[in-house]
Design a protein around this motif. Structure first.
Motif, PDB file in Angstrom:
ATOM      1  N   VAL B 163       0.847  -1.199   0.000  1.00 16.58           N
ATOM      2  CA  VAL B 163       0.000   0.000   0.000  1.00 16.58           C
ATOM      3  C   VAL B 163       0.882   1.250   0.000  1.00 16.58           C
ATOM      4  CG1 VAL B 163      -1.696   1.328   1.323  1.00 16.58           C
ATOM      5  CG2 VAL B 163      -1.913  -1.160   1.169  1.00 16.58           C
ATOM      6  N   ASP B 167       1.338   4.159  -2.907  1.00 19.14           N
ATOM      7  CA  ASP B 167       1.186   5.597  -2.650  1.00 19.14           C
ATOM      8  C   ASP B 167       2.405   6.365  -3.137  1.00 19.14           C
ATOM      9  OD1 ASP B 167      -1.332   5.760  -1.560  1.00 19.14           O
ATOM     10  OD2 ASP B 167      -0.650   5.261   0.471  1.00 19.14           O
ATOM     11  N   ARG B 172      -1.993   5.381  -6.425  1.00 21.81           N
ATOM     12  CA  ARG B 172      -3.323   5.531  -5.840  1.00 21.81           C
ATOM     13  C   ARG B 172      -3.740   7.002  -5.901  1.00 21.81           C
ATOM     14  NH1 ARG B 172      -4.976   2.490  -0.728  1.00 21.81           N
ATOM     15  NH2 ARG B 172      -3.524   3.883   0.325  1.00 21.81           N
ATOM     16  N   PRO B 173      -5.026   7.307  -5.933  1.00 25.22           N
ATOM     17  CA  PRO B 173      -6.155   6.378  -5.773  1.00 25.22           C
ATOM     18  C   PRO B 173      -6.584   5.678  -7.070  1.00 25.22           C
ATOM     19  CG  PRO B 173      -6.977   8.610  -5.933  1.00 25.22           C
ATOM     20  CD  PRO B 173      -5.479   8.704  -6.037  1.00 25.22           C
ATOM     21  N   GLY B 176      -6.437   0.542  -7.152  1.00 25.41           N
ATOM     22  CA  GLY B 176      -6.920   0.085  -5.851  1.00 25.41           C
ATOM     23  C   GLY B 176      -6.105  -1.098  -5.354  1.00 25.41           C
ATOM     24  N   ASP B 195      -7.651  -0.544  -0.063  1.00 25.18           N
ATOM     25  CA  ASP B 195      -8.937  -0.093  -0.596  1.00 25.18           C
ATOM     26  C   ASP B 195     -10.037  -1.118  -0.378  1.00 25.18           C
ATOM     27  OD1 ASP B 195      -8.180   2.505  -2.020  1.00 25.18           O
ATOM     28  OD2 ASP B 195      -6.644   1.101  -2.687  1.00 25.18           O
TER      29      ASP B 195
END
Lengths: 481, 215
Positions: B163, B167, B172-173, B176, B195
């Motif tokens: 994750v 980022d 992201r976003p 997902g 997500d």
């Protein structure tokens, strides 16, 4: 402090015939020899190769002639003792006892004070060990939940220290899965046992590894098992084969796949360290046909629970069998059905070790209420396993003559002498209906109150400050490097 | 021709990849438009299996077998569709894998199969996958979703790294990240900022569809 294990059980159930076992064994050897088992560990592969097995280095699959497997297994000791740190808590592995342990390795705990779930921490591992320590039904510890507030590389060692801090009972882990962790765990156990030789004579720690069905092992688990076997710690391999996903949809096929995994791993231990104490471990199930999930409870599981000890007996090694560990989300109807039947079936074939006390949702969530209710199921099994003794004293002819037609036995001295042999419940509701109607409480709320009482009052200190420091240093060394 | 379409549907419902492949070839030999073979032959089979599963007549192994049959048919038809410039509609692109240090495969593979059967293009990186590899692959194929599986409490922490890496890479976003595996909970998914999370494979497909709609 005592342990209430089942001794010389009188129940007996024939779930597999001798011919069934022979066919499963033959099929197992055939699989190991022709299909092979994946063993992605250089050390394991060398051992297999030097004993006449074939190693395919690219795939990591080893194929071992059936005769070699049988010769290796024949070297496994038939019985030994899982030592407690207090000899009064020793657990004989002699095929004549059933011992109950906790389970692992969950990720959440239900707080008995608030009823809410939280992610498990090292403090929870210690709390769970305190409750397990207080219960006579629990003979040995697993790490029931993961200390997720400790780093992955040293987590299993923190967990060990937390359990040893509060309990003298034997500890069996499933979470020591690398060569490195296993070496430090051995070092820690030796420090408590009084050296390597003392540990070998009285192993206060046993190591269980999971296989990777179908027909594969995790490399780290093989390495960790070899380290433990070398130190003389009892080592077991557990198959969790699941009908229709990691095993065939048929029970015999799933038993055979799992058997090949366990037998190949135990044979490897014997090739490397002949005579090392080993055990069979299993928690097979059937996949949930809708979701694909590991179900942890159902008629297939119960049959596996009884059948696996027949296989372990055939190989003449102890069994650590997954029982209890309901798939239910809270203690209730489902947990009672599953945990009663799974444990009964495992006991009916005299499984040496039963696992699973205290867990919900397929071993994911620890519930102290569940642990206490499971302990009550265990006490029922203990009573049932004593069976029915028929002799002059129990036939009680003299008492019957004295009471005669139409009398009663309430005041007879024979009753006074034997009435305490009758089982007495802690959590069964045998009150008058009106009392229940007024209070509307029951097993779960009583277990909750008891759990809170134990957590508030049972706070033993089972390590000397020097021991705690020494073990702490060993763990710190892992974290520094 | 109706017989051929019927046989195609049936090959999916019965979950026979060899039969599906043979019928796909037969369709091409007979000059059937591959889009039509899909829409009138194979896809009705997928829908039938989906409905059967929905009402409890069919089980997960039926879905997996249907998925394998569908994959075999698509493999034959796709080159011809590309040649005609009528590429099939893809529900979304998903990069999947089991996190580094973890070699548990079955759950992740199951999710991949069901996603494929539901029209997703799946890039399965296998097991023991480093976080940065998820990101690299996602960038390379223009993924809409990343799925990260973990069975061990010790490897689960790696899901957070994926994750974070997503980022950091600015994915992201738009992209997902979905997480799953036995020890993974809804609370864990929320904590690491994933997500979405699902406890089973069918739920993972529903989640993937939801995340695609969100975009």
């Amino acid at each position: 402090m005592s342990i209430q294990s089942i001794s010389h059980p009188k129940l007996r159930l024939e779930v597999l015939s001798a011919e069934d076992v022979r066919r499963i064994h033959t099929a197992t050897l055939d699989l190991i020899e022709t299909v092979g088992v994946k063993m992605p560990s250089a050390r394991a592969q060398e051992i297999v190769a030097s004993h006449g097995g074939k190693v395919d280095v690219a795939s990591g699959i080893v194929r071992i002639p059936g005769a070699v497997v049988e010769q290796a297994l024949a070297k496994a000791p038939h019985g030994y003792t899982l030592a407690g740190r207090d000899p009064a808590l020793d657990l004989p592995m002699d095929g004549q006892h059933c011992h109950l342990g906790t389970d692992g390795c969950g990720v959440e705990v239900i707080d008995p004070a608030t009823g809410s779930r939280h992610r498990s921490t090292l403090a929870d591992v210690r709390d769970a060990a305190r409750v397990a320590d207080s219960l006579d039904a629990i003979a040995f510890h697993w790490t029931p939940i993961s200390a997720q507030d400790r780093p992955p590389e040293s987590r299993s060692l923190h967990e060990l220290l937390a359990i040893w801090s509060v309990s003298h009972k034997h500890v069996q882990t499933e979470s020591i899965v690398t060569d490195r962790e296993a070496r430090v765990a051995v070092e820690m156990a030796a420090a408590l046992a009084g050296g390597r030789e003392a540990l070998r004579r009285r192993p206060i720690l046993s190591i269980m590894q999971c296989t990777l069905p179908p027909l594969a092992q995790d490399g780290g688990s093989l390495d960790a098992g070899l380290v433990a076997a070398e130190a003389g710690l009892p080592v077991g391999y557990m198959t969790m084969t699941s009908c229709a996903s990691t095993g065939p949809a048929t029970l015999a096929g799933t038993l055979t796949v799992g058997n090949a995994e366990v037998v190949s791993a135990l044979a490897l231990m014997q090739m490397a360290f002949p005579g090392a104490p080993v055990f069979y471990a299993a928690a097979q199930t059937a996949m949930d046909l809708r979701s694909g999930a590991y179900t942890g409870g159902g008629p297939e599981d119960f049959l596996f629970g009884a059948a696996t000890n027949v296989l372990a007996d055939f190989y003449n090694v102890p069994l650590s069998m997954g029982a209890f560990a309901t798939g239910a989300k809270e203690p209730g109807w489902q947990s009672a059905v599953e945990n009663a039947l799974s444990s009964f079936m495992a006991v009916s074939t005299w499984s040496d070790m039963l696992l699973g006390a205290g867990m919900l949702h397929g071993s994911r969530i620890l519930s102290y209420e569940m642990m206490l209710l499971d302990a009550e199921i265990w006490s029922i099994l203990c009573a049932m396993s004593r069976g029915i003794t028929v002799d002059d004293e129990t036939l009680a002819l003299e008492a019957i003559r004295e009471v005669g037609p139409g009398g009663n036995f309430l005041a007879h001295r024979h009753t006074k002498k034997h009435m305490r042999e009758l089982w007495r419940p802690t959590y069964f509701d045998r009150r008058p209906f009106s009392e229940w109607e007024t209070k509307r409480d029951g097993a779960v709320s009583w277990a909750n109150a008891k759990a809170r009482e134990i957590l508030a009052t049972h706070n033993p200190e089972r390590l000397a400050p020097a021991e705690r420091e020494e073990l702490g240093r060993m763990i710190a060394a892992v974290e520094r490097s | 021709m109706e017989d051929l379409f019927d046989a195609m549907r049936n090959s999916i419902v019965e979950g026979e990849p060899e039969e599906a492949e043979r019928l796909a070839r037969e369709a091409l030999t007979r000059g059937v438009d591959p889009m039509e073979a899909m829409s009138r032959g194979f896809l009705p089979g997928v829908n039938q299996v989906g409905e059967g599963f929905g009402c409890g007549d069919l089980f997960l192994p039926d879905l997996v077998r249907a998925g394998a049959a569908m994959k075999a048919a698509v493999r034959v038809l796709e080159p011809e569709m590309t040649r005609r410039g009528t590429a099939r509609e893809v529900s979304g692109r998903v990069v999947l894998g089991t996190i580094k240090g973890d070699i548990h495969e079955i759950g992740k593979t199951l999710v991949g199969t069901l996603l494929t059967a539901n029209g997703f293009e799946v890039y399965d990186l296998g097991v023991d996958v480093a976080p940065e590899l998820f990101i690299q692959k996602a960038q390379e194929v223009g993924a809409d979703l990343i799925g990260v599986s973990a069975l061990l409490t010790t490897t689960m922490a790696g899901q957070r790294l994926v994750v974070e890496a997503a980022d950091k890479a600015g994915l992201r976003p738009k992209v997902g990240v979905m997480v799953g595996g036995a020890p993974v909970t809804k609370e864990w998914a929320a904590e690491i900022g994933a997500d979405g999370f699902s406890e089973d494979a069918a739920g993972a497909v529903a989640l993937a569809k939801r995340l695609m709609d969100r975009a």
